[in-house]
Write a protein that holds these residues in place. Sequence first.
Motif, mmCIF file in Angstrom:
data_model
loop_
_atom_site.group_PDB
_atom_site.id
_atom_site.type_symbol
_atom_site.label_atom_id
_atom_site.label_comp_id
_atom_site.label_asym_id
_atom_site.label_seq_id
_atom_site.Cartn_x
_atom_site.Cartn_y
_atom_site.Cartn_z
ATOM 1 N N TRP A 62 10.081 -3.548 -7.654
ATOM 2 C CA TRP A 62 10.903 -2.733 -7.006
ATOM 3 C C TRP A 62 11.802 -2.333 -8.060
ATOM 4 O O TRP A 62 12.011 -2.726 -9.144
ATOM 5 C CB TRP A 62 12.031 -3.521 -6.081
ATOM 6 C CG TRP A 62 10.897 -4.029 -5.094
ATOM 7 C CD1 TRP A 62 10.316 -5.227 -4.754
ATOM 8 C CD2 TRP A 62 11.154 -3.469 -3.457
ATOM 9 N NE1 TRP A 62 9.767 -5.427 -3.683
ATOM 10 C CE2 TRP A 62 10.318 -4.474 -2.815
ATOM 11 C CE3 TRP A 62 11.763 -2.444 -2.946
ATOM 12 C CZ2 TRP A 62 9.972 -4.141 -1.345
ATOM 13 C CZ3 TRP A 62 11.428 -2.236 -1.311
ATOM 14 C CH2 TRP A 62 10.392 -3.215 -0.872
ATOM 15 N N LEU B 166 -0.129 2.994 -3.257
ATOM 16 C CA LEU B 166 0.443 2.229 -4.145
ATOM 17 C C LEU B 166 -0.273 1.468 -5.237
ATOM 18 O O LEU B 166 -1.568 1.022 -5.097
ATOM 19 C CB LEU B 166 1.256 1.151 -3.557
ATOM 20 C CG LEU B 166 2.327 0.099 -4.165
ATOM 21 C CD1 LEU B 166 3.328 1.144 -4.657
ATOM 22 C CD2 LEU B 166 2.750 -1.037 -3.560
ATOM 23 N N TYR C 54 -1.866 -0.872 -7.657
ATOM 24 C CA TYR C 54 -2.135 -2.308 -7.912
ATOM 25 C C TYR C 54 -2.670 -2.604 -9.252
ATOM 26 O O TYR C 54 -3.334 -2.086 -9.668
ATOM 27 C CB TYR C 54 -3.140 -2.833 -6.895
ATOM 28 C CG TYR C 54 -3.135 -4.173 -6.560
ATOM 29 C CD1 TYR C 54 -2.462 -5.125 -5.918
ATOM 30 C CD2 TYR C 54 -4.435 -4.998 -7.414
ATOM 31 C CE1 TYR C 54 -2.610 -6.498 -5.886
ATOM 32 C CE2 TYR C 54 -4.247 -6.409 -7.364
ATOM 33 C CZ TYR C 54 -3.582 -6.989 -6.706
ATOM 34 O OH TYR C 54 -3.510 -8.242 -6.792
ATOM 35 N N MET D 167 6.663 -8.832 0.961
ATOM 36 C CA MET D 167 6.929 -8.422 -0.477
ATOM 37 C C MET D 167 8.510 -8.040 -0.946
ATOM 38 O O MET D 167 8.836 -7.721 -1.868
ATOM 39 C CB MET D 167 6.200 -7.031 -0.983
ATOM 40 C CG MET D 167 4.673 -7.352 -0.721
ATOM 41 S SD MET D 167 4.146 -8.522 -2.237
ATOM 42 C CE MET D 167 3.823 -9.922 -1.165
ATOM 43 N N THR E 227 9.615 0.993 -4.009
ATOM 44 C CA THR E 227 8.610 0.436 -4.549
ATOM 45 C C THR E 227 8.025 1.161 -5.694
ATOM 46 O O THR E 227 7.739 2.248 -5.624
ATOM 47 C CB THR E 227 7.622 -0.051 -3.609
ATOM 48 O OG1 THR E 227 7.178 1.180 -2.795
ATOM 49 C CG2 THR E 227 8.016 -0.838 -2.389
ATOM 50 N N GLY F 230 7.730 -11.715 -3.804
ATOM 51 C CA GLY F 230 6.281 -11.777 -2.668
ATOM 52 C C GLY F 230 6.219 -13.174 -2.443
ATOM 53 O O GLY F 230 6.382 -14.278 -3.103
ATOM 54 N N SER G 58 2.865 -9.683 -5.964
ATOM 55 C CA SER G 58 4.222 -9.438 -6.097
ATOM 56 C C SER G 58 4.598 -8.033 -6.294
ATOM 57 O O SER G 58 3.874 -7.008 -7.013
ATOM 58 C CB SER G 58 4.903 -9.901 -7.409
ATOM 59 O OG SER G 58 4.943 -11.585 -7.421
ATOM 60 N N MET G 59 5.483 -7.638 -5.261
ATOM 61 C CA MET G 59 5.976 -6.182 -5.366
ATOM 62 C C MET G 59 6.863 -5.884 -6.401
ATOM 63 O O MET G 59 7.697 -6.581 -6.777
ATOM 64 C CB MET G 59 6.869 -5.741 -3.991
ATOM 65 C CG MET G 59 6.773 -4.182 -3.804
ATOM 66 S SD MET G 59 5.315 -3.391 -3.711
ATOM 67 C CE MET G 59 5.030 -3.916 -2.000
ATOM 68 N N LEU H 10 11.209 -8.236 -8.807
ATOM 69 C CA LEU H 10 9.951 -8.557 -8.128
ATOM 70 C C LEU H 10 10.000 -9.766 -7.393
ATOM 71 O O LEU H 10 10.990 -10.718 -7.153
ATOM 72 C CB LEU H 10 9.149 -9.283 -9.369
ATOM 73 C CG LEU H 10 8.228 -8.209 -10.125
ATOM 74 C CD1 LEU H 10 9.042 -7.189 -11.054
ATOM 75 C CD2 LEU H 10 7.138 -8.833 -11.099
ATOM 76 N N SER I 274 2.274 -14.341 -8.759
ATOM 77 C CA SER I 274 3.646 -14.354 -8.183
ATOM 78 C C SER I 274 4.356 -15.217 -9.168
ATOM 79 O O SER I 274 4.062 -15.676 -10.139
ATOM 80 C CB SER I 274 3.313 -15.410 -6.581
ATOM 81 O OG SER I 274 2.642 -16.598 -7.204
ATOM 82 N N LYS J 198 2.510 -2.977 -6.955
ATOM 83 C CA LYS J 198 2.126 -4.199 -6.601
ATOM 84 C C LYS J 198 1.246 -4.891 -8.034
ATOM 85 O O LYS J 198 0.443 -4.468 -8.361
ATOM 86 C CB LYS J 198 1.532 -4.395 -5.518
ATOM 87 C CG LYS J 198 1.343 -5.641 -4.789
ATOM 88 C CD LYS J 198 0.678 -5.562 -3.503
ATOM 89 C CE LYS J 198 0.547 -6.870 -2.671
ATOM 90 N NZ LYS J 198 0.079 -6.932 -1.491
ATOM 91 N N LYS K 247 8.072 -5.715 4.225
ATOM 92 C CA LYS K 247 6.822 -5.031 3.699
ATOM 93 C C LYS K 247 5.960 -6.161 3.497
ATOM 94 O O LYS K 247 5.440 -6.402 2.433
ATOM 95 C CB LYS K 247 7.311 -4.390 2.565
ATOM 96 C CG LYS K 247 8.039 -2.964 2.657
ATOM 97 C CD LYS K 247 8.039 -2.265 1.214
ATOM 98 C CE LYS K 247 8.754 -0.973 1.513
ATOM 99 N NZ LYS K 247 7.873 -0.059 2.248
#
Length: 305
Positions: free
Chosen positions: A212, A9, A11, A185, A222, A203, A209-210, A201, A229, A225, A182
């Motif tokens: 989506w 994923l 970042y 998240m 997803t 988290g 923060s994820m 978003l 936040s 990330k 998750k």
Amino acid sequence: MGKYLINNLEYIEPANELKGEWLELSSISRAFNSIAHGNDVFVAVGEGIVAYSPNGRDWVYTENESIGIINDITFANGRFVAVGNDKIYSSINGLTWTETDIGKDNNLFSVAYGNGAFIAVGSVGVFSSIDGITWEHDRNNLYWTTFWSVCFGNNKFVAVGPYSVASSNDGQTWVSNDIPFKNGMGYLTSVAYSKGKFIALGGLDDNGSMIWSSNNGQNWDTVAKAHGSGFKGNIIDDQFFFAGNSGLLYSSNGNEWLLKSLPPDKNLYDIVKGNNKLIAVGLLGWDGSSPVPSAPIMLIDINDF
């Protein structure tokens, strides 16, 4: 600094610092929670404060405890509508306001407009209004789940909250769905729509923060990330802008993202475009000693995006 993969994923870390000029209003409030632009003026709101500016630089503001906490403001259908704890405010010019008392402990966190109606969500169900002044409280829909954010796109409203999403074509009948935990998240705090995509978003902590993505507001995947936040989303020129504690998260398409950082002890809560300017509002850090910092406003270089 930039982007790398963790467990396949992407970042996203800050690539560079956000350019702009910081202004501070000499007020008793330390923060602005939201900002909107309409009828050629900017209006910012926060805890006990409503501020007005024709250009984003010169501000006139009213502040007192009776205003209470205002969490979000939007401009639509020719008027500003602001929602908060116990009250909703409406104004055409940003100076003269109509106040609607919605009852103690009725806390609203977000408002959006679409299909001829304003829809507000929070911790107490859905509030709806045709004119932004007279409101109906729907206690049957979304009443038992907190929803932090709502937006309108693809001819529907979409609201997000802690591990939950809900969508509605008319703001009256809602279909809900769960978002997986998750590692925290799935705690969604903001949603926005552009170019056929809903982006949300969230988290729980400083782990990030994820991001989506959904085409229909119900089924979410997803995307990446991001560091930081507290992101709050807005659409500017059909592009995604999420202002947060760590900086400004930006995407032109909802797939590829760039994060610009902030100076230490500075936070952004919202951003808007008006008069060919980007204006953001937020909070200055405080160590608990005097003097107490004032509510900050940031004039951002639009050429960065």
